[in-house]
Design a protein around this motif. Structure first.
Motif, PDB file in Angstrom:
ATOM      1  N   GLU A  46       0.811  -1.216   0.000  1.00 55.47           N
ATOM      2  CA  GLU A  46       0.000   0.000   0.000  1.00 55.47           C
ATOM      3  C   GLU A  46       0.850   1.274   0.000  1.00 55.47           C
ATOM      4  O   GLU A  46       0.310   2.374  -0.065  1.00 55.47           O
ATOM      5  CB  GLU A  46      -0.911   0.025   1.233  1.00 55.47           C
ATOM      6  N   LYS A  47       2.157   1.124   0.092  1.00 53.38           N
ATOM      7  CA  LYS A  47       3.017   2.290   0.312  1.00 53.38           C
ATOM      8  C   LYS A  47       2.879   3.345  -0.781  1.00 53.38           C
ATOM      9  O   LYS A  47       2.726   4.539  -0.491  1.00 53.38           O
ATOM     10  CB  LYS A  47       4.482   1.853   0.420  1.00 53.38           C
ATOM     11  N   SER A  48       2.939   2.930  -2.027  1.00 49.15           N
ATOM     12  CA  SER A  48       2.867   3.901  -3.124  1.00 49.15           C
ATOM     13  C   SER A  48       1.532   4.626  -3.136  1.00 49.15           C
ATOM     14  O   SER A  48       1.478   5.851  -3.304  1.00 49.15           O
ATOM     15  CB  SER A  48       3.107   3.196  -4.460  1.00 49.15           C
ATOM     16  N   ALA A  49       0.446   3.877  -2.946  1.00 49.11           N
ATOM     17  CA  ALA A  49      -0.888   4.494  -2.912  1.00 49.11           C
ATOM     18  C   ALA A  49      -1.003   5.446  -1.731  1.00 49.11           C
ATOM     19  O   ALA A  49      -1.617   6.522  -1.830  1.00 49.11           O
ATOM     20  CB  ALA A  49      -1.961   3.415  -2.842  1.00 49.11           C
ATOM     21  N   PHE A  50      -0.406   5.059  -0.611  1.00 44.93           N
ATOM     22  CA  PHE A  50      -0.454   5.897   0.586  1.00 44.93           C
ATOM     23  C   PHE A  50       0.257   7.232   0.348  1.00 44.93           C
ATOM     24  O   PHE A  50      -0.293   8.306   0.638  1.00 44.93           O
ATOM     25  CB  PHE A  50       0.191   5.158   1.758  1.00 44.93           C
ATOM     26  N   ILE A  51       1.463   7.173  -0.194  1.00 44.63           N
ATOM     27  CA  ILE A  51       2.229   8.404  -0.423  1.00 44.63           C
ATOM     28  C   ILE A  51       1.566   9.281  -1.478  1.00 44.63           C
ATOM     29  O   ILE A  51       1.526  10.520  -1.359  1.00 44.63           O
ATOM     30  CB  ILE A  51       3.680   8.072  -0.802  1.00 44.63           C
TER      31      ILE A  51
ATOM     32  N   ASN B  43       7.071  21.627  -4.035  1.00 46.04           N
ATOM     33  CA  ASN B  43       6.314  21.638  -5.276  1.00 46.04           C
ATOM     34  C   ASN B  43       5.698  20.261  -5.483  1.00 46.04           C
ATOM     35  O   ASN B  43       6.379  19.305  -5.840  1.00 46.04           O
ATOM     36  CB  ASN B  43       7.229  21.983  -6.456  1.00 46.04           C
ATOM     37  N   VAL B  44       4.402  20.161  -5.230  1.00 45.79           N
ATOM     38  CA  VAL B  44       3.734  18.866  -5.289  1.00 45.79           C
ATOM     39  C   VAL B  44       3.762  18.277  -6.690  1.00 45.79           C
ATOM     40  O   VAL B  44       3.880  17.064  -6.858  1.00 45.79           O
ATOM     41  CB  VAL B  44       2.268  18.997  -4.794  1.00 45.79           C
ATOM     42  N   ARG B  45       3.672  19.130  -7.701  1.00 44.12           N
ATOM     43  CA  ARG B  45       3.692  18.613  -9.083  1.00 44.12           C
ATOM     44  C   ARG B  45       4.999  17.870  -9.349  1.00 44.12           C
ATOM     45  O   ARG B  45       5.017  16.771  -9.883  1.00 44.12           O
ATOM     46  CB  ARG B  45       3.526  19.761 -10.064  1.00 44.12           C
ATOM     47  N   ASP B  46       6.120  18.452  -8.925  1.00 47.77           N
ATOM     48  CA  ASP B  46       7.413  17.786  -9.110  1.00 47.77           C
ATOM     49  C   ASP B  46       7.491  16.507  -8.295  1.00 47.77           C
ATOM     50  O   ASP B  46       8.046  15.509  -8.737  1.00 47.77           O
ATOM     51  CB  ASP B  46       8.550  18.729  -8.713  1.00 47.77           C
ATOM     52  N   ILE B  47       6.939  16.547  -7.096  1.00 47.91           N
ATOM     53  CA  ILE B  47       6.963  15.357  -6.239  1.00 47.91           C
ATOM     54  C   ILE B  47       6.201  14.220  -6.899  1.00 47.91           C
ATOM     55  O   ILE B  47       6.675  13.091  -6.983  1.00 47.91           O
ATOM     56  CB  ILE B  47       6.352  15.684  -4.859  1.00 47.91           C
ATOM     57  N   ASN B  48       5.014  14.516  -7.403  1.00 48.87           N
ATOM     58  CA  ASN B  48       4.195  13.472  -8.025  1.00 48.87           C
ATOM     59  C   ASN B  48       4.856  12.914  -9.284  1.00 48.87           C
ATOM     60  O   ASN B  48       4.770  11.730  -9.580  1.00 48.87           O
ATOM     61  CB  ASN B  48       2.809  14.018  -8.366  1.00 48.87           C
ATOM     62  N   GLN B  49       5.541  13.773 -10.042  1.00 48.19           N
ATOM     63  CA  GLN B  49       6.189  13.312 -11.272  1.00 48.19           C
ATOM     64  C   GLN B  49       7.381  12.420 -10.974  1.00 48.19           C
ATOM     65  O   GLN B  49       7.681  11.482 -11.715  1.00 48.19           O
ATOM     66  CB  GLN B  49       6.633  14.518 -12.098  1.00 48.19           C
ATOM     67  N   ASN B  50       8.059  12.691  -9.877  1.00 51.32           N
ATOM     68  CA  ASN B  50       9.301  11.980  -9.589  1.00 51.32           C
ATOM     69  C   ASN B  50       9.155  10.977  -8.443  1.00 51.32           C
ATOM     70  O   ASN B  50      10.148  10.428  -7.979  1.00 51.32           O
ATOM     71  CB  ASN B  50      10.408  12.983  -9.226  1.00 51.32           C
ATOM     72  N   LEU B  51       7.930  10.753  -7.996  1.00 50.52           N
ATOM     73  CA  LEU B  51       7.735   9.915  -6.814  1.00 50.52           C
ATOM     74  C   LEU B  51       8.068   8.460  -7.120  1.00 50.52           C
ATOM     75  O   LEU B  51       7.430   7.808  -7.925  1.00 50.52           O
ATOM     76  CB  LEU B  51       6.280  10.026  -6.335  1.00 50.52           C
ATOM     77  N   ASN B  52       9.096   7.992  -6.502  1.00 53.02           N
ATOM     78  CA  ASN B  52       9.491   6.588  -6.600  1.00 53.02           C
ATOM     79  C   ASN B  52      10.086   6.205  -5.260  1.00 53.02           C
ATOM     80  O   ASN B  52      11.214   6.568  -4.933  1.00 53.02           O
ATOM     81  CB  ASN B  52      10.507   6.387  -7.720  1.00 53.02           C
ATOM     82  N   ILE B  53       9.305   5.500  -4.467  1.00 54.99           N
ATOM     83  CA  ILE B  53       9.722   5.193  -3.099  1.00 54.99           C
ATOM     84  C   ILE B  53      11.004   4.379  -3.081  1.00 54.99           C
ATOM     85  O   ILE B  53      11.903   4.610  -2.271  1.00 54.99           O
ATOM     86  CB  ILE B  53       8.596   4.456  -2.352  1.00 54.99           C
TER      87      ILE B  53
END
Length: 885
Positions: free
Chosen positions: A75-80, A512-522
């Motif tokens: 669930e980690k990716s969905a959680f973040i 910057n949430v947009r950058d976070i979402n684009q680069n989010l890789n746990i």
């Protein structure tokens, strides 16, 4: 007293949000559809969450979102992703239980405010200080704390402290209760508690073999907390946030309770008035109660806390039955409180219709009147009558949040300017210093007849009735003899308010949430940490071999270990003797110099006799601090070190545990293998007192994902025991090669840990710590409606543990755990005799052996052994194959 004192309200729907805000809440807490510790509440979807934040922020109310469940590995990716969404819509803070997720959020969104949920069982100053170091700005304290403890914590830390002041109580420490998931699959740590504490139980004395005659059947059901009459002493404790429980309650409840506490707070702060009027008290009883208690918070305990008679709404006592005329279907009541047409009563039958007094039919019967009501059913003379709903109250509180009326108004300042041949302008400044400006679309003209006046402009700007604002200050700059259409002034006002609303919704964000979402890789985010973790793990393993291999015979170099927890010296001696006898026999029968040489050789042909005579005992976790010196000395005779296993709770008046450890001499300290932690405060205090002694993590730290594992590895912890609610599938999902993970494979499950002692309260009306010989000798059980008997055990602080009627036994499933990378297997001894301990160790020692011939062990072996002892013990596999919801 905190100047920024906060009244925090529960919200389970948008109507409840309006009810909370319009009745004076400074902040609200609510849940989304996922990851919320009230999974059955009417939680908000994403669009509703966004609208909720907008509505609240415009009206100066903060929004906290509950994500206080344990997060599974998959669930980690969905959680973040969900957390970044909350961040992007300007949620003020999130409430968390999972320490691994808190650590991860700190990396990704370091300025997102984190609140430590009551599920983290913070009950001491040490807990609060540690959680601050983790990154929590606020800590919600355990409900079991009293006002003295809370004041001590508030005065000695700079963390925001939140406490519960009204609503339902848990009988167990939150986050430390496995009863719901043990008896089913619904986990309190996942927000799906089935509330077994609200079910019927009987108390059974196993010594006398009889049931105890007690009043009521709901022996684990607490009353509801109500502290409004003591709001002054709570405010003076310097606590920041006063929290009302009830996210599953209807909006009318939220409106009533929030309104009552807001009035009480204002009266105390403004005039020192501590008195609560009778109408307010009656309304709190009417809207919902399971009987009220002042709780542990204000010094109550035992029977003062519990309500064994009824686990649901009791209502307000309004009178007693004098008579029932079955023929005329009329019930005669002697009223102690007013009764109105439309009220609901505890005896059922819908709402009250006619109220008859003599020959008169009334809308209301007053206190002291003898009245009759129409009623079909049977009610005994002398029966108490409770009002469970009040039509007038419901109508009044609904008006506070229906029809979009604004009852909480925010002051604004307005500056209006108009010059000839220029566009008029309007500036608005709110109470937070936010400024917005708008300009007109037409140039101001010379007045042909009547010039616009400052008073006329102010009148139009003041028309804010359908907004949450009122005009507090006004400045106007007008050229002489100019004309401005009233419609233009109104448009400027509307545009300015809309612009102000948009600005009030936002809060400062650095990421910057947009950058976070684009680069989010746990995985990428943790790549560096995982490298460090692997290094630390390897170092830990090297240290582990040294620690566990402290026998001069060097027998404990196995890849797999049995780590055994025990409660007293007798059990400790048997464990040590078991290991010693096995190792001595191995020394005699083996032709190899050590276990490594034997293992290398036996891969080819093996030696069953030698295999059966190797002890795999690793760590010994010892629980009794009062005999810790004797335990260290006894273990030393066997050339063995022990680890001290902390209890789950150490309150501020229980510091004698630390005092006892501090009295150990240097040689004794060095003879400790490690400290095993059960709460965050222990980590904080022990790290200060004994910085050079290794630390282990027990299953009570609720670890079910790799983020939590990595967190503790980075902190250089050794053995990390997974939560007892961790399934085999979850272990498999973790995937990383952690050689220091531990899994509980044998023991009687501790389902609940409570400050409430049923034995003392129900048998001898004990209210305080009055432990005596009876407490030590007697063995009591709680029996459920299904006939299951759960053993009760009380510690020296009169704290009660409720044990499962079944014993966890994974002797047949060791290979399953091995295949998923588990190398440490915990056996937990509590009530076992010396004879049982020897048998259990023998079987599990064989079970983790690497010889195929040593793996054909069955639960039946244990059942047959117990029959010889005259015992019948039921076994289960815990959550190994039972996934929690």
């Amino acid at each position: 007293m905190r100047e920024d004192l906060e009244l925090l309200a529960p919200v389970g729907s948008f109507e409840a949000l309006k009810a909370a805000v319009q009745n004076g809440a400074n902040a609200v807490y609510l849940g989304g559809k996922d990851f919320s510790a009230r999974a059955s509440a009417n939680n908000f979807d994403r669009e509703e969450l966004k609208k909720a934040v907008e509505y609240a922020h415009i009206r100066d109310c903060r929004v906290f979102v509950t994500v206080n469940t344990l997060i599974k590995e998959d669930e980690k990716s969905a959680f973040i992703e969900y957390i970044t969404y909350l961040y992007s819509i300007y949620v003020d803070a999130i409430i968390l239980q999972d320490i691994g997720m808190a650590n991860l959020i700190n990396k990704i969104l370091p300025d997102f405010e984190l609140h430590a949920s009551t599920q983290m069982a913070a009950h001491s100053l040490d807990d609060v200080k540690y959680l601050k170091e983790v990154g929590f700005k606020r800590v919600v304290l355990a409900r079991e704390l009293n006002i003295k403890e809370i004041k001590e914590i508030c005065n000695r830390c700079d963390v925001d402290i939140e406490i519960f002041v009204h609503g339902a109580l848990c009988v167990s420490y939150s986050g430390q209760c496995l009863m719901s998931s043990e008896l089913g699959t619904r986990s309190g740590n996942r927000g799906r508690c089935a509330q077994p504490c609200r079910q019927k139980y009987r108390l059974y004395d196993s010594e006398k073999k009889c049931y105890i005659d007690v009043k009521g059947e709901y022996l684990l059901s607490p009353k509801d907390l109500n502290t409004i009459e003591n709001i002054g002493s709570i405010i003076e404790s310097n606590v920041l946030s006063l929290k009302i429980e009830g996210r599953m309650k209807r909006p009318e409840y939220v409106a009533t309770v929030v309104g009552a506490y807001r009035e009480a707070i204002v009266n105390y702060i403004e005039s020192g008035d501590k008195k609560i009027d009778e109408d307010t008290t009656d309304e709190l009883y009417t809207i919902f109660n399971r009987k009220f208690t002042h709780g542990y918070l204000l010094g109550e305990s035992g029977s003062e806390i519990m309500n064994s008679e009824k686990p649901n709404n009791r209502g307000l006592l309004i009178g007693k039955v004098i008579d029932y005329n079955e023929k005329k279907k009329k019930l005669k009541i002697n009223l102690e409180k007013d009764l109105r047409k439309g009220d609901g009563l505890s005896i059922g039958g819908g709402t009250v219709g006619r109220i008859i007094k003599g020959k008169n039919i009334l809308e209301i019967g007053n206190a002291g009147d003898i009245v009759e009501i129409d009623f079909i059913g049977k009610v005994k003379k002398g029966t108490d009558i409770f009002k469970t709903s009040d039509g007038r109250l419901l109508d009044r509180v609904r008006k506070t949040y229906e029809n979009n009326k604004e009852y909480v108004k925010i002051p604004i300042k307005a500056k209006f300017s108009a010059k000839l041949d220029e566009e008029a302008s309007l500036m608005i400044i709110d109470n937070n210093g936010i400024e917005v400006s708008v300009n007109g679309v037409k140039k101001t003209e010379k007045a042909l007849k009547t010039a616009i006046s400052s008073d006329k402009v102010k009148k139009q700007i003041s028309k804010l009735g359908d907004t949450p604002y009122f005009l507090d200050d006004f400045e106007c700059y007008l050229d002489d003899e100019i004309s401005i259409p009233i419609s233009d002034i109104n448009n400027l006002r509307r545009q300015a308010i809309e612009k102000l609303n948009l600005q009030r919704i936002k809060i400062d964000r650095n990421c910057n949430v947009r950058d976070i979402n684009q680069n989010l890789n746990i995985d990428k985010l943790n790549e560096k940490d995982n490298i460090n973790s692997n290094i630390n793990t390897q170092d830990s393993n090297d240290d582990l071999e040294l620690a566990n291999g402290n026998s001069s015979l060097d027998f404990n170099d196995s890849e797999y270990f049995l780590n055994v927890s025990c409660t007293n010296l007798e059990q400790l001696k048997e464990i040590l003797e078991f290991e010693n006898s096995y190792n001595q026999e191995y020394k005699i029968t083996s032709k190899y110099e050590n276990r490594n040489e034997y293992k290398a050789c036996e891969k080819n042909k093996g030696d069953k006799k030698v295999c059966n005579n190797i002890s795999n005992i690793g760590k010994i976790y010892y629980r009794d601090v009062n005999t810790i010196s004797e335990a260290i000395e006894i273990a030393g005779r066997y050339n063995k070190k022990i680890s001290y296993y902390y209890p789950r709770i150490i309150r501020y008046f229980e510091n004698k545990i630390y005092d006892r450890l501090c009295k150990l001499n240097q040689e004794e300290i060095q003879s400790l293998d490690s400290f095993r932690m059960s709460n965050y405060g222990q980590i904080y205090r022990t790290s200060k007192l004994f910085p050079n002694i290794p630390k282990d993590i027990s299953s009570w730290m609720n670890i079910i994902n790799s983020e939590s594992i990595n967190y503790y590895i980075d902190k250089e912890f050794r053995n990390i025991c997974l939560s007892q609610e961790t399934s085999l599938a979850q272990v498999s999902n973790i995937k990383s090669d952690y050689s220091n993970l531990e899994y509980l494979v044998y023991g009687q499950s501790e389902m609940m840990l409570s400050e409430y002692c049923p034995m003392g309260v129900l048998i001898k009306d004990c209210k305080k710590n009055k432990r005596d010989a009876l407490c030590n000798k007697s063995i009591y059980y709680l029996e459920s409606s299904e006939g299951r008997k759960f053993r009760l055990s009380q510690d020296e602080f009169c704290r009660t543990t409720i044990y499962s009627d079944e014993v966890l036994n994974l002797v047949e499933n060791i290979e399953n755990l091995k295949s998923k990378g588990i190398k440490n297997f915990e056996i937990s001894f509590k009530f076992e005799s010396v004879e049982e301990i020897k048998f259990i160790l023998e079987k599990f020692n064989l079970a983790i052996s690497e010889k195929e011939d040593c793996k054909s062990l069955k639960i039946d072996d244990f059942i047959n052994f117990n029959k010889k002892l005259g015992k019948e013990i039921q076994y289960n596999m815990g959550h190994l194959f039972k996934e929690i919801d």
